[in-house]
Write a protein that holds these residues in place. Structure first.
Motif, PDB file in Angstrom:
ATOM      1  N   UNK A 696       0.824  -1.202   0.000  1.00 25.12           N
ATOM      2  CA  UNK A 696       0.000   0.000   0.000  1.00 25.12           C
ATOM      3  C   UNK A 696       0.868   1.265   0.000  1.00 25.12           C
ATOM      4  N   UNK A 697       2.153   1.124   0.400  1.00 22.82           N
ATOM      5  CA  UNK A 697       3.032   2.296   0.443  1.00 22.82           C
ATOM      6  C   UNK A 697       3.245   2.870  -0.962  1.00 22.82           C
ATOM      7  N   UNK A 698       3.037   2.050  -1.987  1.00 22.28           N
ATOM      8  CA  UNK A 698       3.205   2.552  -3.347  1.00 22.28           C
ATOM      9  C   UNK A 698       2.126   3.571  -3.698  1.00 22.28           C
ATOM     10  N   UNK A 699       0.961   3.455  -3.068  1.00 18.14           N
ATOM     11  CA  UNK A 699      -0.098   4.427  -3.312  1.00 18.14           C
ATOM     12  C   UNK A 699       0.347   5.810  -2.863  1.00 18.14           C
ATOM     13  N   UNK A 700       1.012   5.866  -1.725  1.00 18.53           N
ATOM     14  CA  UNK A 700       1.527   7.147  -1.219  1.00 18.53           C
ATOM     15  C   UNK A 700       2.585   7.703  -2.160  1.00 18.53           C
ATOM     16  N   UNK A 701       3.459   6.823  -2.656  1.00 19.37           N
ATOM     17  CA  UNK A 701       4.519   7.274  -3.559  1.00 19.37           C
ATOM     18  C   UNK A 701       3.921   7.838  -4.853  1.00 19.37           C
ATOM     19  N   UNK A 702       2.955   7.121  -5.407  1.00 20.32           N
ATOM     20  CA  UNK A 702       2.352   7.560  -6.661  1.00 20.32           C
ATOM     21  C   UNK A 702       1.554   8.848  -6.490  1.00 20.32           C
ATOM     22  N   UNK A 703       0.916   9.017  -5.337  1.00 20.35           N
ATOM     23  CA  UNK A 703       0.184  10.251  -5.089  1.00 20.35           C
ATOM     24  C   UNK A 703       1.126  11.450  -5.014  1.00 20.35           C
ATOM     25  N   UNK A 704       2.341  11.244  -4.561  1.00 21.18           N
ATOM     26  CA  UNK A 704       3.321  12.330  -4.482  1.00 21.18           C
ATOM     27  C   UNK A 704       4.033  12.564  -5.808  1.00 21.18           C
ATOM     28  N   UNK A 705       3.891  11.634  -6.742  1.00 22.71           N
ATOM     29  CA  UNK A 705       4.662  11.697  -7.988  1.00 22.71           C
ATOM     30  C   UNK A 705       4.428  12.979  -8.772  1.00 22.71           C
ATOM     31  N   UNK A 706       3.201  13.497  -8.900  1.00 23.42           N
ATOM     32  CA  UNK A 706       3.042  14.774  -9.622  1.00 23.42           C
ATOM     33  C   UNK A 706       3.848  15.908  -9.006  1.00 23.42           C
ATOM     34  N   UNK A 707       3.852  16.011  -7.688  1.00 26.89           N
ATOM     35  CA  UNK A 707       4.651  17.056  -7.021  1.00 26.89           C
ATOM     36  C   UNK A 707       6.128  16.857  -7.295  1.00 26.89           C
ATOM     37  N   UNK A 708       6.570  15.613  -7.209  1.00 24.13           N
ATOM     38  CA  UNK A 708       7.972  15.305  -7.472  1.00 24.13           C
ATOM     39  C   UNK A 708       8.346  15.653  -8.903  1.00 24.13           C
ATOM     40  N   UNK A 709       7.473  15.279  -9.834  1.00 26.12           N
ATOM     41  CA  UNK A 709       7.742  15.561 -11.247  1.00 26.12           C
ATOM     42  C   UNK A 709       7.791  17.058 -11.511  1.00 26.12           C
ATOM     43  N   UNK A 710       6.913  17.806 -10.889  1.00 29.48           N
ATOM     44  CA  UNK A 710       6.894  19.255 -11.066  1.00 29.48           C
ATOM     45  C   UNK A 710       8.175  19.888 -10.528  1.00 29.48           C
ATOM     46  N   UNK A 711       8.598  19.443  -9.346  1.00 30.37           N
ATOM     47  CA  UNK A 711       9.838  19.971  -8.758  1.00 30.37           C
ATOM     48  C   UNK A 711      11.039  19.622  -9.633  1.00 30.37           C
ATOM     49  N   UNK A 712      11.050  18.402 -10.145  1.00 30.51           N
ATOM     50  CA  UNK A 712      12.176  17.983 -11.001  1.00 30.51           C
ATOM     51  C   UNK A 712      12.245  18.853 -12.258  1.00 30.51           C
ATOM     52  N   UNK A 713      11.103  19.102 -12.874  1.00 25.92           N
ATOM     53  CA  UNK A 713      11.096  19.876 -14.104  1.00 25.92           C
ATOM     54  C   UNK A 713      11.599  21.301 -13.872  1.00 25.92           C
ATOM     55  N   UNK A 714      11.391  21.835 -12.680  1.00 28.02           N
ATOM     56  CA  UNK A 714      11.867  23.190 -12.378  1.00 28.02           C
ATOM     57  C   UNK A 714      13.381  23.245 -12.259  1.00 28.02           C
ATOM     58  N   UNK A 715      13.974  22.179 -11.716  1.00 26.20           N
ATOM     59  CA  UNK A 715      15.407  22.233 -11.387  1.00 26.20           C
ATOM     60  C   UNK A 715      16.196  21.107 -12.063  1.00 26.20           C
ATOM     61  N   UNK A 716      15.708  20.591 -13.184  1.00 25.53           N
ATOM     62  CA  UNK A 716      16.397  19.472 -13.833  1.00 25.53           C
ATOM     63  C   UNK A 716      17.770  19.874 -14.353  1.00 25.53           C
ATOM     64  N   UNK A 717      17.963  21.169 -14.634  1.00 25.07           N
ATOM     65  CA  UNK A 717      19.255  21.642 -15.132  1.00 25.07           C
ATOM     66  C   UNK A 717      20.197  22.060 -14.016  1.00 25.07           C
ATOM     67  N   UNK A 718      19.826  21.779 -12.778  1.00 26.40           N
ATOM     68  CA  UNK A 718      20.652  22.191 -11.635  1.00 26.40           C
ATOM     69  C   UNK A 718      22.019  21.522 -11.692  1.00 26.40           C
ATOM     70  N   UNK A 719      23.039  22.284 -11.315  1.00 24.83           N
ATOM     71  CA  UNK A 719      24.401  21.738 -11.290  1.00 24.83           C
ATOM     72  C   UNK A 719      24.520  20.602 -10.283  1.00 24.83           C
ATOM     73  N   UNK A 720      23.687  20.639  -9.252  1.00 28.30           N
ATOM     74  CA  UNK A 720      23.720  19.569  -8.244  1.00 28.30           C
ATOM     75  C   UNK A 720      23.354  18.225  -8.866  1.00 28.30           C
ATOM     76  N   UNK A 721      22.253  18.186  -9.633  1.00 31.99           N
ATOM     77  CA  UNK A 721      21.848  16.929 -10.261  1.00 31.99           C
ATOM     78  C   UNK A 721      22.890  16.450 -11.276  1.00 31.99           C
TER      79      UNK A 721
END
Length: 1133
Positions: A696-721
């Protein structure tokens, strides 16, 4: 820490410098003045000296006696005694002690004075002169009377002068020149000595000022040197650096004072020599020469003192610099040593030798990454050790402290290098061993696959058997390079890395190898027997074994073989009976062997599936660990903070969700439990079932995935990554790895399907089916929840609506009793696009909003419009004219919603799910009602009612339907149809319910016009156990059915079929409307969906009055007799 104050060399230079300072001090004191009691300087009595009533011209007598001249001074008698004493004292202190010791010559010029003044002057000088006198020369008054008077008075009053030296009265300058050379007398006295009182006074003031400056400089130098020598060295870098800066600043000030003093002295010396510079023939008088000598001596001493100071400062400065170096070395040593201890501790944690090649390669890669990260610490240690060695070679004063630390650094670096080399060697050995084991495992699997792939029927001939033997022998020849020969040699060769688990793994591989070789030996023996058979002269066709072998489980195909036996020709009849019997026995054995080979094939396939499941699980765990260590942990690394964008700070939980929780579950629990099933792959379903709640923990992960994807798209070019990806040597960026959990949870159902496919007759088949169903349920719940979290505008708590069962998009028409007629007409023809969410307690109608962005950002949002409480909802399963429509109505059809699904299959799924919800509510209400009735009647039997409907039988049918869905032991393996038997005209149910067709399209025809029948009569005609009667129309498949005969049709639950004709043994001949295929299907597997009479079914569950909803059925017919409907409506209990 080393607290050495001053070195021996510095101590020597300090004493040498201190002596020079003392000497310079005494010299300056000596040159300034010779008074023992009250020291005087020209600056102190400058005004008194300017009166010039006495001066030291610089002249000398024949024996070098200094000449002090008392010029004619009219107010000589008026000079205060104090001033007179000061001037004489100062003048007598100027010549050297040697010259002053000889005595002074006094020249008293009184040529223009009276005798009385002369007498007074002589007496005053005699009484006040502080030095030794050599001769007193008096130029008496030039007037006749005063000259005569002075001669007589001097003769008769000589004793009054009380001088121990002769006093000579001179009448002229010529007589004076007889006593003192003209060159030693000033022009006033007829001499040629160049004397300027102001110049003399200026030189004396300058020389004394210079001497005072030298004295003060010497004292400051000596005090500074003492301070430097007595300073304790600090124990930290900052304080030592501050002390060095402070001492350097003071030293610079001392040097500046020395420079000024030297410049002042050279200026004075230049001023003294100026006459010679202007006139080379000019000769300095003795006082000038003495002044020059004094200044030169002070300058020389000052130079020597500066040299001594520079030497001392060099030693002291070197000591301070070495102290700073030492403190820096000690500080960096502490940091480097701590870093080396940390990396050594981390290195010691690399104890795992791996459990597979992939695992070992991952550990080797992790070790290589660790070594790369540790290289900086090692490099710092080596550089620091080299710096320490250089300090030792440069004769640092703290060699005894530095050398042991350098040796310790060398030891730590060497120990780390050796340890990491040993780790690499062990892991290389482990990789070599695992490669050998996996090579043997692959060889065994290939061997088993070879045995399974050899067709038994082709092996019945001599050529086929020989060909199979050659394949086996060729394969066995490859064993020399692939198999393990002697485990003991393996244990001995890999002893340094062997642990208990690895030894057991080696033993299991060897046992599998032996088992496989044993299988090959048996197969070889069988094939050799077949290959050794002689070719028969006449044997056109082998007899079918079904003729001679009787079995209680003979298939229909085997019975047909008996027709062939009777047609055997005469040659076959003349065969020896024993030969035939023997051949039949061999064929039977081969037949049994073929079955066994099929089972072996399935076992091999199951083994491949479990191996793929475990290997992909290991790779999945390693990928999660790689992401967590390479990205998530680095977000907390202080050294990487400069690369992290401000918008990423404190966003680790958003970016990674609960990935760490997922990793720990798979790494610590699920992977280990899966490995326990490697020998029993068909039972792996139990492992999934036991851990289903954890998924059931995968449900929590998938529910957070849109937020994660949005954050990634903002900073995908970051020197840290980019830096993290470079260190990990990943070809793919982080977003690909963030998708791994989503991909993994969908992968399980594919692997479970494969395992179930090869395990149908095995013990764990039921568990596999249940696990597959549960995983699919989780995937559906995850998908539904992703849509549910996008609902906006709902005021209540969605969790209070119960479990989300279904969600999807539909076209919706409204047809309400209340409202304006034009609005009703408009609503009837213009559909609304709505997204429906079916919960256990309510159905929500939402409007889907536009999708924006890319990837997960394209996830739509749903604007809440209204909802219906399931306790007051009813359904009409079919709407005339469209197989994709059904009705949802509310509060006895006050509100009617006509729903059009995209496909008939989706409609059937939704109708079935809504039916389940309403049926469960009905059952719960009925049980509560029965319980209440029993309490009221105190368990008395209920009287028979003429209005009893057969809904009870249908309720039992529904209950049995649900039970048989989960009962794998059902003899038919399929579901009983719950479709009620259609009553003949004139027969109906106890209550009427108005469906859409009946009330609005059938000209008033309803079941209310049909005569009532008792429940007993209805049960006699249509009981539960009665065969389902043939009713033409469309049906929904409620249970999967596999093809068993040539005429059978394989169908899946949810398929839509059209009934063609009725077959035998409760089999109906149908056509699959999706695939177009036709065949026989058990009637019990089908649920009536649409009959040729275009009947409609409806179901509702609501509460009214004190009763509760019951299940009922009614029928109504149109005037033409070809339209009818069956509906479930509200009934008062």
């Amino acid at each position: 820490m080393t607290d050495l104050r001053i070195s021996v060399a510095e101590m020597k230079s300090y004493y040498f410098f201190s002596e020079w300072c003392s000497w310079l001090d005494s010299l300056a004191q000596e040159e300034i003045m010779h008074q023992d009691i009250i020291p005087l300087s020209a600056a102190d009595i400058e005004d008194q000296l300017k009166k010039q009533f006495a001066y030291l011209s610089g002249g000398r007598g024949e024996d070098g006696c200094p000449v002090i001249t008392f010029p004619d001074y009219p107010t000589f008698s008026e000079i205060p005694e104090r001033e007179f004493q000061n001037v004489l004292t100062y003048l007598t202190s100027i010549p050297s002690l040697q010259d002053a010791g000889i005595g002074f010559i006094l020249v008293i010029d009184r040529r223009q004075d009276k005798w009385t003044s002369v007498k007074a002057s002589i007496l005053r000088i005699a009484a006040s002169f502080p030095g030794n006198l050599q001769l007193v020369l008096v130029l008496r008054p030039t007037g006749f009377i005063h000259r005569t008077l002075s001669d007589l008075a001097f003769k008769f009053n000589r004793d009054e002068f009380k001088m121990k030296v002769p006093i000579i009265m001179l009448g002229s300058l010529t007589e004076l020149h007889g006593y003192i050379d003209k060159t030693q007398l000033t022009e006033e006295l007829g001499g040629t000595l160049d004397y300027c009182h102001n110049r003399w006074l200026s030189h004396r003031t300058a020389i004394e000022s210079f001497a005072l400056m030298v004295k003060q400089t010497a004292q400051m130098l000596q005090s500074f040197g003492t301070e430097l020598a007595e300073t304790e060295l600090p124990n930290d870098v900052q304080s030592t650096s501050s002390l060095l800066a402070a001492h350097t600043e003071k030293k610079d000030k001392m040097k500046e004072d020395l420079r000024l003093a030297l410049k002042h002295g050279h200026d004075i010396l230049e001023s003294i020599r100026k006459p010679i510079t202007e006139n080379p023939d000019y000769k300095l008088n003795q006082d000038q020469l003495d002044n020059q000598t004094t200044v030169e001596r002070l300058l020389d001493q000052l130079d020597e003192t500066e040299i001594a100071f520079d030497e001392f400062w060099t030693k002291h400065h070197q000591k301070l610099e070495q102290c700073v170096q030492l403190r820096n070395f000690e500080q960096v040593f502490g940091e480097v040593k701590a870093a080396l201890i940390i990396v050594s501790e981390r290195l010691s944690a690399f104890t795992d030798v791996g459990n597979s090649c992939a695992h070992v390669e991952h550990i080797l890669k992790a070790l290589a990454n660790f070594e790369e990260k540790s290289h900086e610490s090692l490099e710092k240690a080596n550089v620091l050790a080299s710096e320490g060695d250089q300090l030792v070679q440069s004769n640092h004063y703290a060699v005894d402290s530095i050398l042991p630390k350098c040796n310790e650094l060398h030891h730590l670096c060497d120990a780390f290098t050796t340890e990491i080399k040993n780790k690499k060697d062990h892991l290389t050995k482990s990789l070599e061993l695992h490669s050998l084991l996996e090579k043997s495992m692959r060889w065994c699997d290939e061997g088993i696959y070879l045995l399974a792939s050899q067709p038994v029927d082709k092996c019945q001939t001599q050529d086929g058997a020989e060909s199979a033997l050659q394949e086996i022998e060729k394969f066995l020849d490859t064993g020399a390079d692939n198999k393990i020969n002697e485990p003991n040699k393996v244990y001995k060769l890999y002893e340094p890395i062997l642990n208990q688990d690895l030894m057991e793994h080696v033993q299991k591989v060897f046992q599998k190898q032996e088992s496989m070789e044993e299988m090959f030996q048996k197969r070889q023996a069988s094939l050799k027997k077949l290959a050794a058979k002689q070719t028969r002269p006449v044997q056109p066709v082998a007899p079918r074994p079904e003729v001679l072998v009787k079995s209680p489980c003979v298939s229909p195909g085997l019975h047909r073989g008996s027709d062939y036996v009777s047609s055997l020709d005469g040659n076959l009849r003349r065969m020896n009976y024993r030969r035939v019997k023997s051949e039949m026995g061999e064929f039977h054995q081969n037949r049994v062997g073929s079955v066994m080979d099929d089972e072996e094939n399935l076992a091999v396939l199951r083994s491949h599936v479990i191996n793929e499941l475990i290997e992909t699980e290991r790779a999945y765990v390693e990928e999660l660990l790689c992401v967590l260590e390479g990205y998530a942990t680095e977000m907390d690394n202080p050294l990487m903070m400069n690369l992290i964008s401000p918008g990423l700070l404190n966003k680790k939980d958003v970016l990674f969700g609960n990935m760490e929780e997922i990793y720990h579950f798979h790494n610590r629990i699920f992977l280990r439990e899966l490995e326990n099933y490697i020998e029993y792959p068909e039972l792996v379903g139990r492992c999934f079932l036991e851990r289903m709640e954890d998924f059931q923990m995968y449900e929590k992960y998938c529910q957070n995935k849109p937020r994660s994807e949005s954050l990634w798209r903002q900073f995908s070019d970051s020197a840290f990554f980019q830096e993290c990806q470079r260190k990990l040597e990943h070809k793919l960026s982080l977003d690909s790895y963030l998708l791994k959990p989503v991909q993994r949870i969908t992968k399980y159902q594919l692997l479970l399907k494969e395992m179930l496919k090869y395990s149908k007759n095995c013990e764990g088949a039921e568990d596999l089916q249940e696990a597959l169903t549960s995983i699919l349920g989780i995937l559906k719940a995850v998908n539904d929840s992703m849509h549910q979290i996008a609902i906006t505008g709902y005021d209540g708590n969605l969790n209070e609506l119960g479990k989300l069962l279904m969600q999807g998009s539909f076209s919706v028409w409204t047809d309400h009793k209340k409202g304006h007629s034009k609005v009703k007409d408009l609503a009837r023809f213009k559909p609304m696009q709505r997204h429906l969410f079916l919960h256990e307690k309510a159905v929500l109608f939402c409007k889907k909003r536009e999708e924006n962005g890319e990837g997960y950002e394209k996830a739509p949002s749903y604007s809440y419009k209204h909802s219906l409480n399931m306790t007051a909802v009813g359904i009409t399963e079919n709407v005339k004219g469209d197989s994709k429509k059904f009705e949802i109505w509310y509060n006895a059809r006050e509100e009617v919603y006509i729903i059009q699904a995209p496909t008939p299959e989706i409609k059937a799924t939704w109708v079935n799910e809504i039916r389940k919800v309403l049926t469960s509510q009905l059952q719960a209400c009925r049980e509560a009602s029965q319980h209440k009735t029993l309490e009221q009647t105190h368990s008395l039997p209920l009287p028979a009612s003429t209005c009893t409907s057969p809904s009870r039988n249908q309720g039992r049918n529904l209950k049995k339907l649900e039970e048989r869905k989960t009962d794998p032991t059902s003899p038919e393996g399929c579901l009983t149809s719950v479709t009620p038997k259609y009553p003949e005209r004139g027969k109906g149910w106890s209550r009427t319910s108005h469906s859409l067709d009946a009330s609005e399209e059938n000209d008033g025809w309803s079941s209310a016009e049909d005569p009532l029948n008792s429940s007993d009569a209805e049960e006699e005609e249509g009981g539960v156990g009665e065969e389902i009667k043939l009713t033409p129309g469309k049906y929904t498949v409620v249970t999967d059915y596999d093809k068993r005969g040539s005429e059978d049709l394989a169908v899946k639950s949810g398929d839509l079929v059209q009934l063609i004709r009725e077959g035998e043994d409760r089999l109906w001949y149908v056509k699959n409307l999706s695939t177009g295929k036709e065949g026989l299907v058990p009637a019990n597997n089908l649920l009536m969906l649409i009959g040729n009479s275009k009947s409609a079914q409806s179901l509702s569950s609501s509460e009214s009055g004190t009763g509760c909803s019951t299940l009922s059925s009614s029928s109504s017919y149109s005037e033409s007799g070809n339209a009818g409907s069956t509906s479930f409506s509200d009934m008062k209990g």
